[in-house]
Scaffold this motif. Structure first.
Motif, PDB file in Angstrom:
ATOM      1  N   ASP A  65      62.440  69.177  53.307  1.00  0.00           N
ATOM      2  CA  ASP A  65      63.517  67.945  53.138  1.00  0.00           C
ATOM      3  C   ASP A  65      64.145  67.574  54.380  1.00  0.00           C
ATOM      4  N   LYS A  66      64.323  68.790  55.141  1.00  0.00           N
ATOM      5  CA  LYS A  66      64.799  68.379  56.544  1.00  0.00           C
ATOM      6  C   LYS A  66      63.921  67.631  57.492  1.00  0.00           C
ATOM      7  N   CYS A  67      62.728  67.969  57.290  1.00  0.00           N
ATOM      8  CA  CYS A  67      61.655  67.207  58.116  1.00  0.00           C
ATOM      9  C   CYS A  67      61.466  65.862  57.482  1.00  0.00           C
ATOM     10  N   LEU A  68      61.709  65.724  56.176  1.00  0.00           N
ATOM     11  CA  LEU A  68      61.602  64.217  55.742  1.00  0.00           C
ATOM     12  C   LEU A  68      62.847  63.230  56.298  1.00  0.00           C
TER      13      LEU A  68
ATOM     14  N   PHE B  16      50.234  67.004  51.714  1.00  0.00           N
ATOM     15  CA  PHE B  16      50.659  65.711  52.445  1.00  0.00           C
ATOM     16  C   PHE B  16      51.983  66.113  52.908  1.00  0.00           C
ATOM     17  N   LEU B  17      52.913  66.548  52.219  1.00  0.00           N
ATOM     18  CA  LEU B  17      54.339  66.610  52.742  1.00  0.00           C
ATOM     19  C   LEU B  17      54.602  67.665  53.922  1.00  0.00           C
ATOM     20  N   VAL B  18      53.575  68.699  53.799  1.00  0.00           N
ATOM     21  CA  VAL B  18      53.671  69.731  54.879  1.00  0.00           C
ATOM     22  C   VAL B  18      52.793  69.095  55.977  1.00  0.00           C
ATOM     23  N   ALA B  19      51.907  68.231  55.893  1.00  0.00           N
ATOM     24  CA  ALA B  19      51.431  67.622  57.137  1.00  0.00           C
ATOM     25  C   ALA B  19      52.228  66.531  57.802  1.00  0.00           C
ATOM     26  N   LEU B  20      52.992  65.685  56.824  1.00  0.00           N
ATOM     27  CA  LEU B  20      54.004  64.902  57.269  1.00  0.00           C
ATOM     28  C   LEU B  20      54.954  65.610  58.212  1.00  0.00           C
TER      29      LEU B  20
END
Length: 408
Positions: A24-27, A62-66
C-alpha cells in the motif's frame, strides 16, 4: 529476507508474501508521482484490488510488480513493520523468481500484461536493456493473443475496462517504438484502436493530459517511420510529406500540459528526439530538403537550442524517473550535432560546436544506462577530432551492474 544479489531465491523466501501495508505504501508513491507518466489504475482502484484480490495469484503479482517498478523509478526503498527494507531491485528479482506463479502459460489476462509491463520498467532502471525488451515483448505478445489491438473487442466492455485496456495498449506501443530504434526490430503494434478518453478529474495527479500528449507525439510519425529507423532503410510509406508533418506537428507541445513537470519533461525530450530522428531519415531519402526555409544541416542546431531552453527551466530531479529515455534521447541530439560539426559550412559548424559544448555538459550530467551508446558517442567525437568540454565521460549503470545472476 531477500538477497538483492541473488535472483535464485529459496522456496521459503518465495512463499512469503509481501505485507499488504508495504504494498500500500508503494501504491501511494505510484499515485503521487508516477501515474501521470504511466497511468494504469488510480490509488483508490489499486487499494481496492489489494483488499479484495490479495489472495488472487495474478492480481497479487501485478501489485508486487507495480510496487517494484515504483521503487525502481523513484530510486527509493520502503520498510515493513519489522524493519525489513525493500528496494525495487529486491521486489523485481522476487517477481522473476516467482514467474511461474503469475504466468502459467495456460491463459492470458490483463494482470499478466500489466505485470510484464511493470517488470520491463524495473529492468530498464537497472540498465538491463535486453531483459527489459524481452519483458515488454512478452506483454505485447499477450496484447495480440487477447486481441486488445482490435477495436471490435472493446464494444462489450464497460467504460472503465475500456480505459484501462487502452492505457495498457498505448503504454506498450510507446515502449515498442522507443526500443525499435535501438534494438533494431520492426514494430508490431499500430494505432489500430482509439486512445483512452480524457477524464475530468479534480486531482492533477490523475490527469491523462500528459499521457495523451505522449501518445500524439509517438503516433504522429506513424509505424513506418519507426520501422524505417529499425531497419536502416527508407520505407516507401515514409514520404517527404510525412517528414514535413512530423516537423510541423511536433514543433511545440500542447499548452494543456503543466510546464516542467514529470509529464512535460518526457514529452519535451521525445519531441526533440523524434524530430532529430526525422532529420536523420532525410539523408536516407536522397537528401530531400523538407524545410524550405531552413538548411538541413542547421536543423539539429535548432532542435538542440529548443532542448537547452527546456533544460534551463527543468529541475534536475525530474529526469531519473524516466529511466534510460531522457539520456538516450539527449545523446541522439548530441550525435546529430557531431555530424553537423563535420560539415563544410563554417558558420553552421561554429554554431553547432557552441551548442554541442552545452549539450555535452548536460548529457554527461545525467545517469546513463547504456554504456555502449556513451562509448559510441565519445568515439565519434574523437574520430571527428572533437574535444568534449568535460573531464571524463560518465560511468553508466551498465558498468556497475552484474547480470550474471539475472534469470529469465
Amino acid at each position: 529476507m531477500f538477497s538483492e544479489n541473488d535472483s535464485c531465491m529459496t522456496a521459503l523466501e518465495i512463499s512469503l508474501k509481501i505485507p499488504k501495508k508495504l504494498i500500500d505504501k508503494c501504491l501511494r508513491l505510484y499515485h503521487d508521482n508516477l501515474y501521470v507518466i504511466w497511468p494504469l489504475l488510480s490509488y483508490d482502484n489499486l487499494h481496492k484490488l489489494l483488499e479484495e484480490k490479495y489472495d488472487d495469484c495474478y492480481a497479487y503479482w501485478f501489485l508486487v510488480a507495480l510496487s517494484a517498478a515504483t521503487l525502481s523509478d523513484l530510486k527509493t526503498e520502503v520498510e515493513s513493520e519489522d524493519g525489513t527494507s525493500f528496494s525495487g531491485r529486491k521486489l523485481t528479482f522476487l517477481c522473476i523468481s516467482s514467474r511461474q506463479q503469475f504466468d502459467d502459460l495456460d491463459n492470458s489476462d490483463l494482470f499478466k500484461i500489466m505485470t510484464y509491463y511493470c517488470l520491463h520498467r524495473c529492468f530498464s532502471q537497472i540498465s538491463d536493456t535486453k531483459t527489459s525488451y524481452r519483458l515488454s515483448s512478452a506483454a505485447i505478445s499477450l496484447i495480440k493473443v487477447t486481441e486488445f489491438h482490435r477495436e471490435k473487442t472493446y464494444e462489450s466492455l464497460s467504460f472503465d475496462e475500456q480505459q484501462l485496456r487502452r492505457k495498457v495498449f498505448y503504454l506498450l506501443l510507446l515502449t515498442e517504438r522507443y526500443y525499435s530504434v535501438y534494438i533494431h526490430c520492426v514494430t508490431s503494434l499500430d494505432a489500430t484502436i482509439a486512445p483512452p478518453q480524457p477524464e475530468t478529474v479534480t486531482d492533477p495527479r490523475l490527469s491523462l493530459d500528459s499521457f495523451l500528449e505522449m501518445i500524439r507525439v509517438f503516433t504522429v510519425p506513424g509505424k513506418c517511420f519507426f520501422d524505417a529507423l529499425a531497419t536502416d532503410s527508407p520505407d516507401p510509406f515514409c514520404t517527404e510529406d510525412s517528414l514535413k508533418k512530423i516537423w510541423k506537428e511536433l514543433h511545440t507541445a500542447s499548452l494543456e500540459i503543466e510546464p516542467w513537470s514529470y509529464g512535460y519533461v518526457d514529452i519535451s525530450f521525445s519531441r526533440h528526439w523524434i524530430r532529430t530522428l526525422a532529420w536523420r531519415l532525410v539523408f536516407r531519402m536522397n537528401n530531400i530538403d523538407f524545410l524550405s526555409n531552413s538548411n538541413n544541416t542547421h536543423i539539429p542546431v535548432e532542435i538542440a537550442r529548443d532542448m537547452l531552453d527546456d533544460v534551463f527551466l527543468t529541475p534536475n530531479n525530474l529526469y531519473g524517473v524516466h529511466g534510460p529515455g531522457i539520456p538516450t534521447k539527449a545523446l541522439e541530439i548530441a550525435n546529430a550535432l557531431v555530424d553537423v560539426v563535420n560539415q563544410n559550412d563554417q558558420k553552421t559548424e561554429s554554431e553547432a560546436w557552441d551548442v554541442l559544448c552545452e549539450i555535452s555538459k548536460f548529457v554527461f550530467s545525467l545517469n546513463h544506462y547504456d554504456g555502449k551508446l556513451v562509448e559510441s558517442f565519445v568515439t565519434k567525437c574523437q574520430s571527428a577530432l572533437i574535444t568534449l568540454p568535460i573531464s571524463k565521460p560518465p560511468k553508466s549503470d551498465e558498468d556497475l551492474k552484474d547480470d550474471s545472476n539475472i534469470v529469465f
